[in-house]
Design a protein around this motif. Sequence first.
Motif, PDB file in Angstrom:
ATOM      1  N   ALA A  52       0.774  -1.167  -0.039  1.00 43.27           N
ATOM      2  CA  ALA A  52      -0.002   0.087  -0.161  1.00 43.27           C
ATOM      3  C   ALA A  52       0.892   1.465   0.082  1.00 43.27           C
ATOM      4  O   ALA A  52       0.425   2.341  -0.354  1.00 43.27           O
ATOM      5  CB  ALA A  52      -0.901  -0.044   0.945  1.00 43.27           C
ATOM      6  N   SER A  53       2.052   1.146   0.657  1.00 43.53           N
ATOM      7  CA  SER A  53       2.840   2.189   0.617  1.00 43.53           C
ATOM      8  C   SER A  53       4.134   2.226  -0.266  1.00 43.53           C
ATOM      9  O   SER A  53       5.090   2.947  -0.160  1.00 43.53           O
ATOM     10  CB  SER A  53       3.352   2.562   1.770  1.00 43.53           C
ATOM     11  N   THR A  54       4.229   1.282  -1.222  1.00 46.42           N
ATOM     12  CA  THR A  54       5.307   1.166  -2.236  1.00 46.42           C
ATOM     13  C   THR A  54       4.991   1.879  -3.471  1.00 46.42           C
ATOM     14  O   THR A  54       3.841   1.467  -3.915  1.00 46.42           O
ATOM     15  CB  THR A  54       5.460  -0.295  -2.425  1.00 46.42           C
ATOM     16  N   TYR A  55       5.997   2.723  -4.007  1.00 43.97           N
ATOM     17  CA  TYR A  55       5.852   3.440  -5.521  1.00 43.97           C
ATOM     18  C   TYR A  55       7.073   2.982  -6.148  1.00 43.97           C
ATOM     19  O   TYR A  55       8.233   3.066  -5.705  1.00 43.97           O
ATOM     20  CB  TYR A  55       5.497   4.692  -5.193  1.00 43.97           C
ATOM     21  N   ARG A  56       6.647   3.010  -7.512  1.00 47.91           N
ATOM     22  CA  ARG A  56       7.810   2.856  -8.459  1.00 47.91           C
ATOM     23  C   ARG A  56       8.095   4.515  -9.029  1.00 47.91           C
ATOM     24  O   ARG A  56       6.981   4.928  -9.216  1.00 47.91           O
ATOM     25  CB  ARG A  56       7.706   2.111  -9.529  1.00 47.91           C
ATOM     26  N   ILE A  57       9.243   4.848  -9.022  1.00 50.89           N
ATOM     27  CA  ILE A  57       9.491   6.124  -9.672  1.00 50.89           C
ATOM     28  C   ILE A  57       9.447   5.991 -11.426  1.00 50.89           C
ATOM     29  O   ILE A  57      10.293   4.754 -11.673  1.00 50.89           O
ATOM     30  CB  ILE A  57      10.754   6.792  -9.291  1.00 50.89           C
ATOM     31  N   VAL A  58       8.939   6.736 -11.936  1.00 52.69           N
ATOM     32  CA  VAL A  58       8.737   6.715 -13.499  1.00 52.69           C
ATOM     33  C   VAL A  58       9.300   8.057 -14.099  1.00 52.69           C
ATOM     34  O   VAL A  58       9.174   8.953 -13.397  1.00 52.69           O
ATOM     35  CB  VAL A  58       7.486   6.145 -13.756  1.00 52.69           C
ATOM     36  N   THR A  59       9.310   7.885 -15.365  1.00 58.51           N
ATOM     37  CA  THR A  59       9.969   9.068 -16.150  1.00 58.51           C
ATOM     38  C   THR A  59       8.829   9.446 -17.408  1.00 58.51           C
ATOM     39  O   THR A  59       8.478   8.472 -18.072  1.00 58.51           O
ATOM     40  CB  THR A  59      11.191   8.744 -16.843  1.00 58.51           C
ATOM     41  N   ASN A  60       8.626  10.805 -17.245  1.00 59.18           N
ATOM     42  CA  ASN A  60       7.627  11.320 -18.409  1.00 59.18           C
ATOM     43  C   ASN A  60       8.549  12.295 -19.257  1.00 59.18           C
ATOM     44  O   ASN A  60       9.504  12.677 -18.658  1.00 59.18           O
ATOM     45  CB  ASN A  60       6.449  11.930 -17.867  1.00 59.18           C
ATOM     46  N   TYR A  61       8.267  12.249 -20.498  1.00 57.81           N
ATOM     47  CA  TYR A  61       8.928  13.171 -21.367  1.00 57.81           C
ATOM     48  C   TYR A  61       7.933  13.884 -22.080  1.00 57.81           C
ATOM     49  O   TYR A  61       6.942  13.570 -22.791  1.00 57.81           O
ATOM     50  CB  TYR A  61       9.730  12.352 -22.445  1.00 57.81           C
TER      51      TYR A  61
END
Length: 795
Positions: A52-61
């Motif tokens: 519930a508190s885990t997040y992946r960092i992602v990239t937007n261009y």
Amino acid sequence: MILKIAFRTFLRNKLITILNITGLAVGICCALLVFLVAYLHTTYDDYHPLRASTYRIVTNYNYINGDRESAPGVPSTIADAVRKDYPYLDKVALINWYKETQVSSWNPGDTVVPLVKAKEQEAVAFVEPQFFDIFSYKWLQGDAAVLKDSLSAVITKGYAEKYFGTANPIGREMRLDNKIAVKIRGVVDDIPDNTFFRQRIFVSYSSRAAFEPLWTSNWNDTRSFTQCFTVLKDGASAAVYEQDLSKLGTKYLTGDDAKTRSFHIQPLSDVHLNTKYEAYLSKILLWSFALVGLFLIVTACVNFINMSTAQALTRAKEVGVKKTIGATRRQLITQFMLETAVVTLIAVALALLLAWLVLPSLNELFLGVFSVSLKPTLPLVVFLAVIFLFTWVLAGLYPAMVLSGFHPIQALSQKINAKTAGRLSLKRALVILQCVIAYGLIISALTMSEQIRFTKKASMGFDKNGIMVVPIPGTDSARHAAVYQKLKALSTVQEVSLMHTPPAYRSNITNPFYFQKAEPGKETMFNVKRGDENYIKTFGLQLLAGSDFDKADTSVRMIVNETFVKAIPGLAVKDAPGKKIIFNQTEYIIQGVVKDFNINSLRNKIMPCAILNDPKWYRNYALKVSLAGLDNTIKTVEKIWTDEFPEYVYELNFLADHIGKFYVVEEIVQKLIGVFCIIAIIISCLGLYGLIAFVAVQKSREIGVRKTLGASVGNIVNIFIKELAKPLLVGYLIAAPVTFFAMSKWLGGYQYHISIGPGILLVALVIPFVIGLITVSHEALKAAFQNPIKSLKAT
């Protein structure tokens, strides 16, 4: 007693009972299979305590020209940055895996464990120790602390057995791509099927530089397989984290990178089903299948209703007698509902058998990406109970109300009309619903089939047929050159090129370049390919200006595509050769310009691309071969390769097969839609049969009168054809525009696609008509040849 009566009724109406059970079983089987797939995918990684508190960092261009892209990968430097800048993060861990890695159990002098080597797909990952603090793995030996040391590894139980047999793997070594040896210092239990993480060998992240010498940890190196997972501390706000992270790029990135790149958070629960970030399946697709499964079981229930009420005439006398001797309507409803319960129970059992038989083919269809099973679980038991109750009530209640509502005198005299036996208009409406579903699936299946056929046949701007791709292992250039010369000498090999990747590849490297001089804020993104002086000839790329690479020319040059030139304001193709390009702090000269070619699937538009002659990046041989004597060529190439590189696993790929994998999801979906389509047609035909059977009962007197007045068999059959045509035509008129709109949106996801022409719509219209005519012909002819005296007497 009631059960005995029920089974006696079934035996008296064998055909109707068989059709009812078959229809319900097929519908329930489809719903069950869809449930198994949907449940598996909606529960991915939900067993992790910190999910519930885990997040992946992602990239937007967000590029200056308005183009937008998204990627799950991040620069490896981001992990230390967020550790330092965001104190509300409890845990941070990097993971980087590789698409393909050769793994071998390498233990010199070990007489217990034999040498085992294999090419592993996405099985090897370099991870930081906190990865195992974020995600739940059961430790059998060791703990996560062992990954603090370089060249240490943790392996799953299954892979320990694969590479070391029954021997204790702790302390033994593995070689990865024959580059580094890592020592096994921990074992975890095998991972479940419903997890995003498919890796089986976890290597300390500090070993990555030794494995990949060209890799450097910097903010410009962003790869899809380099990902960062984080866990918020208790009470920390995800909204604050997202806001802070969106500004991170302006702190650590420079120039256009700071303007175009931004970082965001993605919940763990969203990772598996968000195709924006390269997920295998989309939520929309999954719920679309769930909706199709619901439609199929509803249509099966509709058939039951129609065929059950079509039996009204044959059961009217039974109802009249029971009411005359004192049976109440409640008792009759109970009897009919019990009959339906028995039919539904048998259908559920048959559906389980059908699902068990179909599951191997279904799992094979998904190519090992995931598999489903009928292993008894609480969710499965609950689903079967719900589906039983849903089907029982939906299919049984209306016929029970209709049949139990007959007036005794009318029932005994068998004066059953449209009002007492269930309204014909309602039955038509229900059958129309079935036809809408069937037509929608048919049009969708035909459209997807044509698009996939188009993508396979469409020109991608280069030769893809007859191209063999063979890996270049290790770093020994002398051995590489020896194999190159032997391959080039083969009479069936027309061209040989040393390269990094072919023109179209699933994984591509994108970088910024400057025209003439480096000016911050004036970068343009482009795709980088690397190949030698034979690259263009091997793949049949078309030169429009300039010339090919010259082997004797050691200057730094590049060959670019048309779109690359168009990205430079004011530059024409003919004027491009000789111009200077700044890339990676190095000056390149444009050697030539080639016609545009696709670097990925036809979903994507062509982007600026350059080919560099850069030997240190070469990882594959590309061979253009004659198709004559192909089997002998394959064997000869394998012998040449294995004689020179016996310590490596030989692997051969054909470029056409690799490109075909671009559309593997579409092919799976198209096959599933095709299966659903066939099932929907079968169920709809059962519905049409039920409708025509009911019409035969309702129009029995009319048919008798017509025949008495001299109507021919053709005239009578024509009545049923009209009844068949009405729901089919109305269903088509509803389904065609809706499906046309939906499939047009789907095709819009491709830069290059077909149009939904009249051919697809016409074929979709005709198929159910032909099958429907075959289905109802028996009932229509039976009514047409029936003695008119019998028809008049029965009414």
